[in-house]
Motif scaffolding. Structure first.
Motif, PDB file in Angstrom:
ATOM      1  N   ALA A  68       0.839  -1.194   0.000  1.00 41.67           N
ATOM      2  CA  ALA A  68       0.000   0.000   0.000  1.00 41.67           C
ATOM      3  C   ALA A  68       0.873   1.243   0.000  1.00 41.67           C
TER       4      ALA A  68
ATOM      5  N   PRO B 269      -0.048   4.946   1.098  1.00 46.59           N
ATOM      6  CA  PRO B 269      -0.988   5.995   1.505  1.00 46.59           C
ATOM      7  C   PRO B 269      -0.582   7.351   0.930  1.00 46.59           C
TER       8      PRO B 269
ATOM      9  N   SER C 110      -8.515   3.713   3.487  1.00 43.84           N
ATOM     10  CA  SER C 110      -8.093   2.347   3.802  1.00 43.84           C
ATOM     11  C   SER C 110      -9.021   1.317   3.175  1.00 43.84           C
TER      12      SER C 110
ATOM     13  N   SER D 263      -4.077  -2.429   1.202  1.00 39.85           N
ATOM     14  CA  SER D 263      -3.749  -1.982   2.558  1.00 39.85           C
ATOM     15  C   SER D 263      -4.501  -2.776   3.625  1.00 39.85           C
TER      16      SER D 263
ATOM     17  N   LEU E 100      -3.423  -1.833   7.177  1.00 41.24           N
ATOM     18  CA  LEU E 100      -3.907  -0.508   7.562  1.00 41.24           C
ATOM     19  C   LEU E 100      -5.396  -0.528   7.886  1.00 41.24           C
ATOM     20  N   ARG E 101      -6.130  -1.443   7.280  1.00 44.29           N
ATOM     21  CA  ARG E 101      -7.559  -1.539   7.579  1.00 44.29           C
ATOM     22  C   ARG E 101      -7.796  -1.899   9.039  1.00 44.29           C
TER      23      ARG E 101
ATOM     24  N   THR F   9      -6.949   1.167  11.152  1.00 40.43           N
ATOM     25  CA  THR F   9      -7.963   2.198  10.950  1.00 40.43           C
ATOM     26  C   THR F   9      -9.295   1.782  11.562  1.00 40.43           C
TER      27      THR F   9
ATOM     28  N   HIS G   8       0.517   4.235   9.161  1.00 43.41           N
ATOM     29  CA  HIS G   8       0.430   4.772   7.807  1.00 43.41           C
ATOM     30  C   HIS G   8       1.781   5.321   7.348  1.00 43.41           C
TER      31      HIS G   8
END
Length: 115
Positions: free
Chosen positions: A9, A11, A45, A51, A54-55, A58, A105
């Motif tokens: 990913a 960001p 996300s 990602s 990151l999910r 988040t 992130h």
């Protein structure tokens, strides 16, 4: 000729700014408005299929925000704002979660740009 695909990913800068803005806004007593950068990070996300890590982070931030927000809105609170409603421990936990998400992130972005 084979092409390689980037599976990490990446960001965007706006997502990084939103990720860092959320804990700053919580600490600065803008609890209700901190939902805007949290929503930006959540949508970013969810839109990026790459990602997955990151999910989770988040999601934890969104849950940490949604619980006091729901309790404030649904409960018999006399507090005029979300920031006034949250205890110092809740504020610290939400800000700490926001910092962890922002660091996650940042690390993912740095690793994806180093390749």
């Amino acid at each position: 000729m084979t092409t390689t695909t980037n599976t990490t990913a990446h960001p965007s800068k706006s997502v990084l700014v939103a990720a860092w803005a959320a804990p700053v806004m919580v600490i600065g007593q803008f609890g209700l408005l901190s939902g805007i950068p949290i929503a930006v990070v959540l949508v970013a996300s969810l839109r990026d299929r790459r990602s997955r890590v990151l999910r989770w982070w988040t999601g934890a931030l969104t849950l940490a925000y949604a619980i006091p927000l729901t309790m404030w809105l649904a409960g018999p609170s006399e507090a005029p704002s979300l920031s006034k409603y949250m205890s110092p421990a809740t504020t610290a936990a939400l800000a700490a979660t926001g910092v962890v998400v922002a660091i996650a992130h940042q690390v993912v972005r740095r690793r994806s740009t180093d390749k």
